[in-house]
Design a protein around this motif. Structure first.
Motif, PDB file in Angstrom:
ATOM      1  N   ARG A 255       2.333  16.101  19.876  1.00 53.83           N
ATOM      2  CA  ARG A 255       1.236  16.908  19.736  1.00 53.83           C
ATOM      3  C   ARG A 255       0.942  18.422  21.154  1.00 53.83           C
ATOM      4  N   ASP A 256       1.439  17.795  22.250  1.00 53.47           N
ATOM      5  CA  ASP A 256       1.825  18.669  22.704  1.00 53.47           C
ATOM      6  C   ASP A 256       3.168  20.134  22.500  1.00 53.47           C
ATOM      7  N   ILE A 257       3.762  20.786  21.494  1.00 50.32           N
ATOM      8  CA  ILE A 257       4.648  20.269  21.733  1.00 50.32           C
ATOM      9  C   ILE A 257       4.142  21.886  20.056  1.00 50.32           C
ATOM     10  N   VAL A 258       3.536  21.165  19.523  1.00 50.12           N
ATOM     11  CA  VAL A 258       2.885  21.830  18.354  1.00 50.12           C
ATOM     12  C   VAL A 258       2.025  22.963  18.512  1.00 50.12           C
ATOM     13  N   ARG A 259       1.312  21.900  19.791  1.00 49.87           N
ATOM     14  CA  ARG A 259      -0.262  22.918  20.226  1.00 49.87           C
ATOM     15  C   ARG A 259       0.279  24.252  20.829  1.00 49.87           C
ATOM     16  N   ARG A 260       1.802  23.885  21.327  1.00 53.28           N
ATOM     17  CA  ARG A 260       1.828  25.165  22.183  1.00 53.28           C
ATOM     18  C   ARG A 260       3.232  26.600  20.981  1.00 53.28           C
ATOM     19  N   LEU A 261       3.241  25.566  20.004  1.00 51.13           N
ATOM     20  CA  LEU A 261       3.826  26.883  18.983  1.00 51.13           C
ATOM     21  C   LEU A 261       2.762  28.239  18.446  1.00 51.13           C
ATOM     22  N   GLU A 262       1.494  27.689  19.456  1.00 55.11           N
ATOM     23  CA  GLU A 262       0.564  28.456  18.533  1.00 55.11           C
ATOM     24  C   GLU A 262       0.734  29.255  17.251  1.00 55.11           C
ATOM     25  N   TRP A 263       0.885  28.098  16.328  1.00 53.56           N
ATOM     26  CA  TRP A 263       1.212  28.485  14.850  1.00 53.56           C
ATOM     27  C   TRP A 263       0.967  29.330  14.367  1.00 53.56           C
ATOM     28  N   ALA A 264       0.850  30.375  13.214  1.00 54.52           N
ATOM     29  CA  ALA A 264       0.071  31.233  12.581  1.00 54.52           C
ATOM     30  C   ALA A 264       0.321  30.611  10.904  1.00 54.52           C
ATOM     31  N   ARG A 265      -0.596  30.688  10.646  1.00 47.91           N
ATOM     32  CA  ARG A 265      -1.028  31.469   9.153  1.00 47.91           C
ATOM     33  C   ARG A 265      -0.580  32.587   8.128  1.00 47.91           C
ATOM     34  N   LEU A 266       0.486  32.327   7.321  1.00 49.46           N
ATOM     35  CA  LEU A 266       0.531  34.313   7.159  1.00 49.46           C
ATOM     36  C   LEU A 266       0.523  34.024   5.904  1.00 49.46           C
ATOM     37  N   GLY A 267      -0.605  33.015   5.529  1.00 46.95           N
ATOM     38  CA  GLY A 267      -1.262  33.199   3.867  1.00 46.95           C
ATOM     39  C   GLY A 267      -2.282  32.813   4.162  1.00 46.95           C
ATOM     40  N   PRO A 268      -3.957  33.007   2.958  1.00 42.51           N
ATOM     41  CA  PRO A 268      -5.052  33.819   3.232  1.00 42.51           C
ATOM     42  C   PRO A 268      -5.748  32.510   3.979  1.00 42.51           C
ATOM     43  N   ASP A 269      -6.870  32.781   4.133  1.00 35.09           N
ATOM     44  CA  ASP A 269      -7.837  31.616   4.944  1.00 35.09           C
ATOM     45  C   ASP A 269      -8.788  31.693   3.358  1.00 35.09           C
ATOM     46  N   PRO A 270      -9.231  30.435   3.762  1.00 36.89           N
ATOM     47  CA  PRO A 270     -10.228  30.046   2.664  1.00 36.89           C
ATOM     48  C   PRO A 270     -11.309  31.040   1.831  1.00 36.89           C
ATOM     49  N   LYS A 271     -12.212  31.560   1.117  1.00 36.75           N
ATOM     50  CA  LYS A 271     -13.498  31.827   1.627  1.00 36.75           C
ATOM     51  C   LYS A 271     -14.720  30.884   2.244  1.00 36.75           C
ATOM     52  N   PRO A 272     -15.241  32.149   2.697  1.00 36.18           N
ATOM     53  CA  PRO A 272     -16.692  31.325   3.383  1.00 36.18           C
ATOM     54  C   PRO A 272     -17.680  30.559   2.476  1.00 36.18           C
ATOM     55  N   ASP A 273     -18.237  29.768   3.122  1.00 38.79           N
ATOM     56  CA  ASP A 273     -19.821  28.835   2.657  1.00 38.79           C
ATOM     57  C   ASP A 273     -18.886  28.774   1.046  1.00 38.79           C
ATOM     58  N   VAL A 274     -17.941  27.029   1.294  1.00 38.49           N
ATOM     59  CA  VAL A 274     -17.527  26.859  -0.080  1.00 38.49           C
ATOM     60  C   VAL A 274     -18.653  26.120  -1.099  1.00 38.49           C
ATOM     61  N   ARG A 275     -18.968  25.704  -2.155  1.00 36.11           N
ATOM     62  CA  ARG A 275     -19.631  24.853  -2.220  1.00 36.11           C
ATOM     63  C   ARG A 275     -19.534  23.473  -2.831  1.00 36.11           C
ATOM     64  N   GLU A 276     -19.696  22.593  -2.518  1.00 35.76           N
ATOM     65  CA  GLU A 276     -19.212  21.498  -3.758  1.00 35.76           C
ATOM     66  C   GLU A 276     -19.132  21.639  -4.940  1.00 35.76           C
ATOM     67  N   PRO A 277     -18.480  20.875  -6.214  1.00 33.86           N
ATOM     68  CA  PRO A 277     -19.138  21.026  -7.501  1.00 33.86           C
ATOM     69  C   PRO A 277     -20.052  20.851  -7.780  1.00 33.86           C
ATOM     70  N   ARG A 278     -20.857  21.056  -9.036  1.00 36.73           N
ATOM     71  CA  ARG A 278     -22.158  20.642  -9.117  1.00 36.73           C
ATOM     72  C   ARG A 278     -22.506  19.469  -9.787  1.00 36.73           C
ATOM     73  N   TYR A 279     -21.006  19.107 -10.270  1.00 36.25           N
ATOM     74  CA  TYR A 279     -20.869  17.661 -11.137  1.00 36.25           C
ATOM     75  C   TYR A 279     -19.843  16.593 -10.052  1.00 36.25           C
ATOM     76  N   ALA A 280     -20.986  15.611  -9.953  1.00 34.07           N
ATOM     77  CA  ALA A 280     -19.803  14.440  -9.354  1.00 34.07           C
ATOM     78  C   ALA A 280     -18.603  14.264  -9.866  1.00 34.07           C
ATOM     79  N   PRO A 281     -17.453  14.010  -8.598  1.00 35.91           N
ATOM     80  CA  PRO A 281     -15.863  13.629  -8.865  1.00 35.91           C
ATOM     81  C   PRO A 281     -16.060  12.378  -8.986  1.00 35.91           C
ATOM     82  N   GLU A 282     -17.233  11.428  -8.882  1.00 35.18           N
ATOM     83  CA  GLU A 282     -17.118  10.233  -9.695  1.00 35.18           C
ATOM     84  C   GLU A 282     -17.516  10.213 -11.029  1.00 35.18           C
ATOM     85  N   ASP A 283     -17.518  10.743 -12.015  1.00 34.04           N
ATOM     86  CA  ASP A 283     -16.951  10.663 -13.293  1.00 34.04           C
ATOM     87  C   ASP A 283     -16.116  11.430 -13.014  1.00 34.04           C
TER      88      ASP A 283
END
Length: 532
Positions: A255-283
């Motif tokens: 775990r320490d090795i991974v922490r020291r990698l300081e790994w940076a993502r090159l793709g987009p970050d998710p959009k903020p304020d994510v809203r759950e679907p209006r209908y239940a996934p259980e369906d």
């Protein structure tokens, strides 16, 4: 905003029957997953624990961040074969110090962690996922090398394991090996070709040949510890970068090795304020009928998977048996292609090709939701250019460079499986629902085709048609194709990355979109020649 309006009646008899059939399939799936969790069986699990050692999933649980998800991949590998379900290894994607990593853990309770043909295929698939998505690779090693009775299927293609590790490193993707026990023969090259190596004092044993083979080859007398023990490798050979006192300490160091990698993502970050679907996934459990000949509206699936059930449909009035449009899943933008009525016509094929080009133009990943019997056949459709139009769609899928994720909901037959980005077209991830089926065509159709060909051949030879033999042949072929179309059969052969509970679809796809964003997301600049 284009909020989907659901018309699903969860109180209807049709929904109830579909939900009951899905629950039965999920129960069967759970039983097979339990076999994989059991490893080599109670006797060998108990022996492993009595030696003070952790099981592979226990090691993974300590390695990943507390309460974080672990997406296990190919858990049904080797299902239906002579080898144990699971392929003698555990692979998946987990979060370590906030970094999504591909994790491969040998299961030493199954024939000492040796690699059989399915172990190899499963591990190679994990390597591909790490390289395609730019995810650090962590190997939890305890392997006796190749399963010798199956060496003819393991030795020659197995060289890819070591090639992959060096290519990951050359691509700037870190590789880490935590060695928990024996790592012999071919297994010794996993730490040998990893960027970072952790060994455990008096536990890790890494050598190309053990003392008996050394004695046979050279006459030299040796023991495990002096020949390939962790202390020797830390002090003399230099193979070990870190020396741990026990398994928990090795995992801490990893775990320490991974922490020291300081790994940076090159793709987009998710959009903020994510809203759950209006209908239940259980369906989702009751949307796909048990009889795949009965159509269903994929918008009902989309409404329960995408953020806020917000779906901006593209060309809704054209090529209506293919639904296409834009959405977000867990804050990640995605283009969706979903089969609505099974058959793909020329209009659907052209619509798909244009939509895929648009997604590449704006660097947006694509999600394919399969329920197709293939491209339409018949004289009228051949004359209208069905081959050209289907080829256009397949061309677009083949040359698209944005990440693709495929989920088989229902049928996925014939060239429609290709056009919707089946396994041969290298989607970043491909999952199936328990309701899914995939083959060149349905069992009844295939049996009927063979019968027609056989009857024509008999008539050409002037022979009488044996109706009883024909009926028996049709039944046998239909049963064979049905059995070989089932998701557990296909998952056992690694034609998907796992059979998932429909209710988990949103989270699984979102996790995969996040994994893909570890690397750059860039569309294609050239699609080759489209026949018009």
């Amino acid at each position: 905003m284009s909020i989907l309006k659901s018309t699903l009646d969860v109180a209807s008899s049709q929904y109830g029957a579909a939900a009951e059939a899905m629950r039965n399939k999920l129960a069967e799936l759970d039983a097979e997953h339990t076999k994989a969790l059991g490893g080599g069986g109670e006797k060998y699990v108990r022996r492993h624990h009595e030696r003070g050692k952790l099981l592979p999933r226990e090691r993974i649980e300590l390695l990943i961040d507390p309460d974080s998800p672990f997406l296990e991949l190919s858990p049904l590998a080797a299902w239906g074969t002579e080898f144990p379900v699971g392929g003698s290894t555990v692979t998946g994607i987990g979060v370590v110090h906030g970094v999504q990593c591909v994790i491969v853990a040998n299961d030493p309770t199954v024939r000492g962690g040796t690699s059989n043909p399915w172990t190899l295929r499963k591990t190679l698939r994990a390597n591909d996922i790490a390289l395609q998505n730019r995810l650090p690779m962590i190997n939890l090693v305890e392997s006796g090398g190749a399963d010798l009775p199956t060496q003819k299927e393991v030795f020659i293609p197995g060289g890819r394991l070591f090639r992959d590790l060096t290519r990951l490193s050359a691509a700037g993707i870190p590789t880490i090996a935590l060695v928990f026990g024996n790592s012999t023969a071919g297994g010794a090259y996993v730490p040998g070709m990893s960027d970072h190596v952790v060994m455990i004092k008096e536990r890790s044993k890494v050598f190309l040949a053990g003392p008996p083979l050394v004695k046979m080859a050279t006459g030299e007398e040796s023991d495990d510890e002096t020949l390939g023990g962790a202390d020797m490798h830390a002090r003399v050979s230099g193979l070990a970068d870190h020396l741990a006192v026990d398994e928990e300490d090795a995992i801490r160091l990893g775990r320490d090795i991974v922490r020291r990698l300081e790994w940076a993502r090159l793709g987009p970050d998710p959009k903020p304020d994510v809203r759950e679907p209006r209908y239940a996934p259980e369906d989702l459990i009751g949307i796909v009928p048990d009889d795949l000949r009965i159509p269903f509206d994929p918008r009902e699936v989309i409404a329960r998977v995408v953020d806020d059930s917000d779906f901006d449909e593209f060309k809704p009035l054209y090529g209506s048996s293919l639904v296409t449009g834009w959405a977000q899943i867990h804050g990640y933008p995605v283009g969706i292609l979903a089969n609505a009525r099974g058959v793909l016509f020329g209009e659907e094929s052209q619509k798909a090709a244009q939509f895929i080009q648009l997604a590449n133009q704006v660097d947006t990943p694509l999600l394919f939701l399969h329920n197709t019997t293939g491209y339409m056949v018949g004289r009228e459709y051949e004359e209208s250019g069905m081959i050209k139009h289907g080829s256009m769609m397949i061309n677009a899928v083949s040359n698209s460079r944005v990440p693709h994720i495929s989920v088989l909901l229902g049928a996925s037959y014939g060239a429609g499986h290709y056009g919707m980005c089946g396994r041969a077209f290298d989607p970043r991830f491909l999952f199936a629902w328990p309701s899914a089926k995939s083959a060149v065509m349905g069992g009844a159709q295939l049996a009927g085709v063979i019968s027609i060909v056989g009857r024509a051949a008999a008539q050409a030879r002037g022979q009488a048609i044996d109706e009883a033999a024909d009926e028996a042949m049709r039944a046998a072929v239909e049963n064979q194709i049905e059995a070989e179309s089932m998701p557990m059969f296909l998952s056992g052969r690694l034609y998907d990355d796992g059979v998932i509970d429909p209710r988990d679809t949103r989270d699984v796809v979102g996790f995969c979109l996040s994994a893909a964003a570890s690397g750059p997301i860039e569309g294609a600049g050239n699609f080759g020649v489209f026949r018009m």
